[in-house]
Design a protein around this motif. Structure first.
Motif, PDB file in Angstrom:
ATOM      1  N   ASP A 194      -1.604  31.232  -1.480  1.00 31.94           N
ATOM      2  CA  ASP A 194      -2.604  31.374  -2.553  1.00 31.94           C
ATOM      3  C   ASP A 194      -3.967  30.897  -2.043  1.00 31.94           C
ATOM      4  OD1 ASP A 194      -3.609  31.893  -5.112  1.00 31.94           O
ATOM      5  OD2 ASP A 194      -3.080  29.892  -5.864  1.00 31.94           O
ATOM      6  N   HIS A 198      -7.397  33.010  -1.600  1.00 30.05           N
ATOM      7  CA  HIS A 198      -8.690  32.649  -2.211  1.00 30.05           C
ATOM      8  C   HIS A 198      -9.812  32.719  -1.174  1.00 30.05           C
ATOM      9  CE1 HIS A 198      -6.333  30.088  -5.325  1.00 30.05           C
ATOM     10  NE2 HIS A 198      -6.354  31.362  -5.645  1.00 30.05           N
ATOM     11  N   HIS A 262      -5.887  39.221  -6.825  1.00 36.60           N
ATOM     12  CA  HIS A 262      -5.772  38.438  -8.060  1.00 36.60           C
ATOM     13  C   HIS A 262      -5.808  39.323  -9.308  1.00 36.60           C
ATOM     14  CE1 HIS A 262      -6.089  34.928  -5.519  1.00 36.60           C
ATOM     15  NE2 HIS A 262      -5.692  34.213  -6.557  1.00 36.60           N
ATOM     16  N   HIS A 278       2.716  32.829  -8.588  1.00 36.93           N
ATOM     17  CA  HIS A 278       1.373  33.362  -8.308  1.00 36.93           C
ATOM     18  C   HIS A 278       1.108  33.472  -6.801  1.00 36.93           C
ATOM     19  CE1 HIS A 278      -2.950  33.904  -8.725  1.00 36.93           C
ATOM     20  NE2 HIS A 278      -3.148  32.852  -7.949  1.00 36.93           N
ATOM     21  N   ASN A 282       0.579  36.843  -4.398  1.00 33.66           N
ATOM     22  CA  ASN A 282      -0.617  37.079  -3.577  1.00 33.66           C
ATOM     23  C   ASN A 282      -0.243  37.365  -2.130  1.00 33.66           C
ATOM     24  OD1 ASN A 282      -2.242  36.665  -5.784  1.00 33.66           O
ATOM     25  ND2 ASN A 282      -2.646  34.526  -5.316  1.00 33.66           N
TER      26      ASN A 282
HETATM   27 ZN   LIG Z   1      -4.865  32.280  -6.865  1.00 34.76          ZN
END
Ligand SMILES: [Zn+2]
Length: 380
Positions: A194, A198, A262, A278, A282
């Protein structure tokens, strides 16, 4: 015009949890509510942070945060906050308790329904400064929520929406890598992916914000160099520290906006019957989105792909999707959505919600519903 802001006070070091009471005192908070989840309590982290942080063992704790935080959980935690006359909130855990802590702070002083404050429903201008203070203490190196301006919450009607405002940023982040040492390998890998996503998505966002891009690349560097070791040997404090910094840096760059990974992982994560993680989503979606964004990329975007390839060790920018797939394999991540149990019959609805997601506007290139469906099929 560019809006560039860095707002959070951050205490970053092994053992920083000892500063909790001092930080609460500085915020004028005498009666905090701890927002955590059952896993954090079972791991002994709530007791440890209360003790090391100088708080009473009787401090009220809300431990009902679900894997993807819900409107119902916001109201449950708020009831506890009011029952104990609390005057501030400490979010302790992964992204879910931290996001829930932000939402409890919001609804402690804001009237009406939670949905009124969702960013895609015009909530940005309705969120005010007068909220109880929030101290965020992450126990994963992933979401960056401790410095992010968003809380992601699933409403009663099933929509997973972003609640976004500079006033949602925690007042203080206490980043203590020792709190991540007990994180199991799969969660270390998934939350780390994750953070990696990002850094990549914010870097590729077309918004003008050079400081954020520099931070994103530095964060990506730290995560890429340490995610395998942190997953393999969870007690390696150097790797844990670098992962926590990389995740923090990923969160600091959210102001540039995320992208299509996302846009898709938000509605997929809202599918209650599947309970999808999550970060794992991703990791699985990132190769297909990188391939999509590379098509017809502008010169500026192509130059960014060169930088990403250099950091991630891809021989050519075109090899980036395969490089991420290889990383996923090394980390034991699933290789596609089918392995995660996602059936193709949800794609149409997920793509509809992805178009509406707040991350879509800042994807590296314009993207439409048919593109989202194609990406989902590529990741199947
Ligand atoms: Zn995230």
């Amino acid at each position: 015009m560019a809006l560039i802001t860095y707002l959070t006070k951050i205490q970053f070091e092994a053992g920083a949890r000892a500063l909790l009471k001092d930080e609460l005192d500085a915020l004028g908070c005498k009666a905090p509510l701890i927002v955590a989840d059952k896993g954090i309590v079972a791991a002994g982290l709530v007791a440890e942070v209360l003790k090391a942080g100088g708080l009473s063992a009787d401090t009220p704790v809300y431990d009902g945060t679900p894997e993807n935080p819900t409107e119902a959980a916001v109201h449950e935690a708020l009831d506890l906050y009011r029952a104990h006359d609390c005057d501030g909130i400490v979010g302790l855990g992964g992204g879910s308790p931290l996001d829930l802590a932000k939402a409890v702070s919001l609804m402690a002083t804001h009237d009406g329904a939670l949905a009124d404050y969702a960013v895609i429903l015009g909530g940005l201008g309705r969120i005010r400064k007068d909220k109880p203070p929030v101290v965020a203490i992450p126990t994963t190196a992933g979401t960056g929520s401790e410095v992010g301006r968003a809380a992601l919450l699933t409403l009663e009607d099933g929509r997973k929406l972003g609640f976004i405002s500079p006033y949602m940023i925690p007042d203080v982040a206490i980043c203590d890598p020792e709190l991540t040492v007990g994180l199991p390998p799969m969660l270390t890998a998934a939350t780390g992916m994750d953070a990696l996503t990002h850094c990549i998505e914010t870097y590729l966002s077309p918004r003008y914000n050079p400081p954020a891009e520099a931070i994103a690349l530095d964060g990506l560097h730290r995560v890429a160099r340490n995610i395998r070791e942190a997953t393999r040997n969870g007690s390696d404090m150097d790797a844990r520290t670098e992962m926590m910094m990389g995740a923090l840096q990923g969160g600091m760059t959210f102001q540039k906006g995320l992208g299509a990974v996302h846009s898709l992982s938000h509605p997929l994560g809202a599918l209650k019957h599947l309970r999808l993680h999550h970060g794992t989503l991703n990791a699985v979606l990132l190769p297909a989105v990188l391939a999509f964004n590379a098509e017809g990329a502008s010169d500026a975007a192509a130059a960014k792909y060169v930088a990403l390839a250099g950091i991630l060790g891809a021989a050519r920018p075109a090899d980036l999707p395969a490089t991420i797939e290889a990383l996923n394999r090394d980390l034991g991540m699933p290789s596609n959505l089918t392995e995660m149990g996602v059936p193709a019959d949800v794609f149409d609805g997920v793509a509809d919600n992805a178009v509406l997601d707040h991350s879509t506007a800042t994807n590296a290139r314009p993207i439409e519903k048919a593109d989202f469906v194609a990406i989902l099929n590529a990741a199947l």
